[in-house]
Design a protein around this motif. Structure first.
Motif, PDB file in Angstrom:
ATOM      1  N   VAL A 174       0.770  -1.199   0.145  1.00 31.06           N
ATOM      2  CA  VAL A 174      -0.113  -0.017   0.086  1.00 31.06           C
ATOM      3  C   VAL A 174       0.812   1.358  -0.100  1.00 31.06           C
ATOM      4  O   VAL A 174       0.574   2.225  -0.730  1.00 31.06           O
ATOM      5  N   TRP A 175       1.937   1.242   0.829  1.00 27.46           N
ATOM      6  CA  TRP A 175       2.847   2.513   0.938  1.00 27.46           C
ATOM      7  C   TRP A 175       3.655   2.663  -0.500  1.00 27.46           C
ATOM      8  O   TRP A 175       3.658   3.698  -1.097  1.00 27.46           O
ATOM      9  N   ARG A 176       3.758   1.306  -1.303  1.00 26.23           N
ATOM     10  CA  ARG A 176       4.537   1.411  -2.718  1.00 26.23           C
ATOM     11  C   ARG A 176       3.609   2.334  -3.492  1.00 26.23           C
ATOM     12  O   ARG A 176       3.776   3.100  -4.228  1.00 26.23           O
ATOM     13  N   ALA A 177       2.322   1.683  -3.403  1.00 24.62           N
ATOM     14  CA  ALA A 177       1.209   2.306  -4.317  1.00 24.62           C
ATOM     15  C   ALA A 177       1.298   3.893  -4.024  1.00 24.62           C
ATOM     16  O   ALA A 177       0.898   4.647  -4.998  1.00 24.62           O
ATOM     17  N   TYR A 178       1.043   4.394  -2.694  1.00 24.70           N
ATOM     18  CA  TYR A 178       0.909   5.675  -2.266  1.00 24.70           C
ATOM     19  C   TYR A 178       2.113   6.341  -2.992  1.00 24.70           C
ATOM     20  O   TYR A 178       1.969   7.603  -3.567  1.00 24.70           O
ATOM     21  N   LEU A 179       3.356   5.917  -2.643  1.00 28.17           N
ATOM     22  CA  LEU A 179       4.603   6.679  -3.056  1.00 28.17           C
ATOM     23  C   LEU A 179       4.879   6.633  -4.518  1.00 28.17           C
ATOM     24  O   LEU A 179       5.496   7.394  -5.161  1.00 28.17           O
ATOM     25  N   GLY A 180       4.387   5.438  -5.310  1.00 29.28           N
ATOM     26  CA  GLY A 180       4.629   5.371  -6.712  1.00 29.28           C
ATOM     27  C   GLY A 180       3.631   5.817  -7.513  1.00 29.28           C
ATOM     28  O   GLY A 180       3.725   6.343  -8.580  1.00 29.28           O
ATOM     29  N   GLN A 181       2.389   5.864  -6.959  1.00 27.21           N
ATOM     30  CA  GLN A 181       1.222   6.243  -7.799  1.00 27.21           C
ATOM     31  C   GLN A 181       0.540   7.839  -7.452  1.00 27.21           C
ATOM     32  O   GLN A 181       0.444   8.669  -8.219  1.00 27.21           O
ATOM     33  N   THR A 182       0.146   7.562  -6.243  1.00 27.39           N
ATOM     34  CA  THR A 182      -0.778   8.718  -5.771  1.00 27.39           C
ATOM     35  C   THR A 182       0.231   9.949  -5.717  1.00 27.39           C
ATOM     36  O   THR A 182      -0.228  10.963  -6.143  1.00 27.39           O
ATOM     37  N   LEU A 183       1.298  10.053  -4.921  1.00 29.26           N
ATOM     38  CA  LEU A 183       1.953  11.217  -4.928  1.00 29.26           C
ATOM     39  C   LEU A 183       2.430  11.836  -6.194  1.00 29.26           C
ATOM     40  O   LEU A 183       2.268  13.069  -6.455  1.00 29.26           O
ATOM     41  N   PRO A 184       3.157  10.931  -7.178  1.00 25.78           N
ATOM     42  CA  PRO A 184       3.285  11.554  -8.722  1.00 25.78           C
ATOM     43  C   PRO A 184       2.102  11.914  -9.406  1.00 25.78           C
ATOM     44  O   PRO A 184       2.169  12.890  -9.802  1.00 25.78           O
ATOM     45  N   GLY A 185       1.086  11.214  -9.001  1.00 25.96           N
ATOM     46  CA  GLY A 185      -0.254  11.750  -9.733  1.00 25.96           C
ATOM     47  C   GLY A 185      -0.824  13.141  -9.153  1.00 25.96           C
ATOM     48  O   GLY A 185      -1.187  14.106 -10.001  1.00 25.96           O
TER      49      GLY A 185
END
Length: 383
Positions: free
Chosen positions: A231-242
Motif C-alpha cells: 500500500v505504501w509503494r502504491a501511495y509513493l509510486g502512484q498517488t504522490l506522482p499523480g
C-alpha cells in the motif's frame, strides 16, 4: 499560553462580515441543496464535496479491499458504484496511516458520516483556538469564517488540520499529551504541519519532539503491518506522482482555489515546472526569516502567528478551505494594534481582507492577477 490585551473592537466588524458571508453562501447554495438526489447535487457533483473520498476509503477498508484505495481506476469505479454516476477525477490523496483514521466513517451511512465529520472538524478547531488562548469571540469568528464554511461545503480537512496544528502549537512544556497526539495525527496532512518541528526546536521542547517522533514511528510501523508495504509503494509510486502532476499541469476549478506563491507563478508563467522551481526560490528566504523571528521573539502568540503565516506562504498546495489557519494568524496580529496604535486602521483592513481571502483568491486567480501571496506576506512581517 498567555493572552494579550487589549482586544480590538474591530473584531465585531469581522464577526458581522463572517455572518454576512455565511448568509450569502447559504442563499447561493440553497437551490443546489433543494435539488439533491441521492448523494448528488443536480449538477452531478457529490454532496459534501470531497468527503465522498473519505467515505469510500472507509468502506473499502472495512470490506478488506485496501489494495483498491491507491489504484485510481478501481477507487473511482467504487465511487461511481456508490453514487450512481461518474463524479470526475477523485482519489484518496492521504498517506496509508490515514486509513487507521478513515475506516470508522465507513461504518454508517453517507449522511450520518458527513455530519460526524463536519462536527468533528469544528470541534477540534474550536478546541485548538481555545487552548491557544483565543477568547470566545475570536473562536466564533474562526468557526464561521469563509475558510471554515468552504471547508464544510467541500467536506475537506482544513478545519481538522488547523485545529490539530493549533493544539500542537499550544500547551506547556514536557510531554503535553494533547499536543503530541495532535502532531502525530497531523502527519496525515503534512503540508499543514511541516514547520512544526522547527517551532518546537525554537521553543526548546525537546521532550515533545522525541515523544512525538516515537509516536509517529509507531503509527507508521502499524501501517506497515496492517495495510502492508504494498500500500505504501502504491501511495509513493502512484498517488504522490499523480498529485504532483495534477497540481503542476492539471486544469480545473482547483487552480482558482490555491493562494500559494506556486499557483500565482503558474498562472503568470503558464509553466507548472518553472513555477515550482521559482516557488522554492521564494520559499527558502521566507523559511529563513520565519526561523530567525521564531528564535528571537519572546511572545508565544506572536511566534504562533509567524508560524501560521509562514506555513501558508511556503506550502505550494494549500487550498482556500485550509485557510482557517490564516484567519487565526490575522486575529493574533490584530491584537498587536489596539485602538489608537499607529497603523491600526490599515492593519484592521488587512485582517478583514485576509479573513475574506478564501473567496477573494478565486476572483484574483480567475482574473489573471494572483496577488494573494502579496497580501499574506505583510501579515508575516507584522507578526
Amino acid at each position: 499560553m498567555p493572552v494579550s490585551q487589549p482586544r480590538h473592537p474591530f473584531r465585531y466588524a469581522l464577526l458581522a462580515l463572517c455572518l454576512l458571508h455565511l448568509g450569502f453562501f447559504a442563499w447561493q447554495q440553497a437551490g443546489s441543496i433543494s435539488a439533491i438526489s441521492g448523494l448528488l447535487y443536480a449538477n452531478g457533483t457529490p454532496v459534501g464535496g470531497d468527503f465522498i473520498n473519505l467515505w469510500t476509503a472507509g468502506r473499502l477498508v472495512l470490506e478488506g479491499r485496501i489494495g483498491e484505495i491507491y489504484d485510481y481506476a478501481a477507487f473511482m469505479a467504487q465511487e461511481v458504484e456508490l453514487t450512481g454516476a461518474p463524479i470526475g477525477v477523485r482519489f484518496w490523496a492521504y498517506p496509508p496511516h490515514s486509513l487507521l483514521f478513515a475506516w470508522p466513517f465507513g461504518l454508517v451511512g453517507f449522511y450520518p458520516a458527513l455530519l460526524a465529520w463536519s462536527l468533528m472538524g469544528l470541534l477540534v478547531l474550536a478546541l485548538g483556538c481555545r487552548r491557544l488562548g483565543m477568547d470566545r469571540l475570536e473562536t466564533l469568528i474562526v468557526l464561521i469564517s469563509p475558510a471554515s464554511v468552504l471547508c464544510l461545503f467541500y467536506g475537506q480537512t482544513g478545519n481538522l488540520g488547523t485545529g490539530l496544528l493549533l493544539l500542537a502549537l499550544a500547551g506547556g512544556r514536557g510531554r503535553d499529551v494533547p499536543a503530541i497526539v495532535a502532531a502525530a495525527f497531523l502527519t496525515m496532512k503534512p503540508q499543514m504541519g511541516f514547520l512544526l518541528p522547527l517551532y518546537w526546536l525554537a521553543e526548546r521542547r525537546w521532550v515533545r519532539l522525541v515523544v512525538t517522533s516515537l509516536a509517529v514511528l509507531a503509527i507508521l510501523a502499524v501501517t506497515l503491518i496492517l495495510p502492508g508495504l504494498e500500500v505504501w509503494r502504491a501511495y509513493l509510486g502512484q498517488t504522490l506522482p499523480g498529485l504532483s502532476q495534477l497540481e503542476r499541469h492539471g486544469t480545473g476549478p482547483f487552480i482558482t482555489m490555491i493562494p500559494s506563491i506556486f499557483m500565482a507563478l503558474r498562472i503568470v508563467t503558464g509553466d507548472g515546472d518553472l513555477a515550482i522551481r521559482l516557488h522554492i526560490l521564494f520559499a527558502v528566504p521566507i523559511v529563513v526569516l520565519a526561523l530567525w523571528r521564531l528564535w528571537r521573539l519572546d511572545h508565544d502568540l506572536r511566534r504562533v502567528a509567524v508560524m501560521l503565516a509562514a506555513t501558508v506562504l511556503v506550502t505550494p498546495y494549500l487550498h482556500n478551505y485550509d485557510l482557517t489557519m490564516l484567519a487565526v494568524a490575522a486575529l493574533l496580529v490584530l491584537r498587536r494594534f489596539p485602538p489608537g496604535a499607529r497603523g491600526e486602521v490599515l492593519v484592521a483592513i488587512l485582517v478583514g481582507v485576509l479573513i475574506g481571502l478564501p473567496q477573494l483568491v478565486v476572483l484574483f486567480n480567475l482574473s489573471g492577477f494572483p496577488v494573494s501571496p502579496l497580501l499574506i506576506l505583510p501579515l508575516l512581517l507584522l507578526a
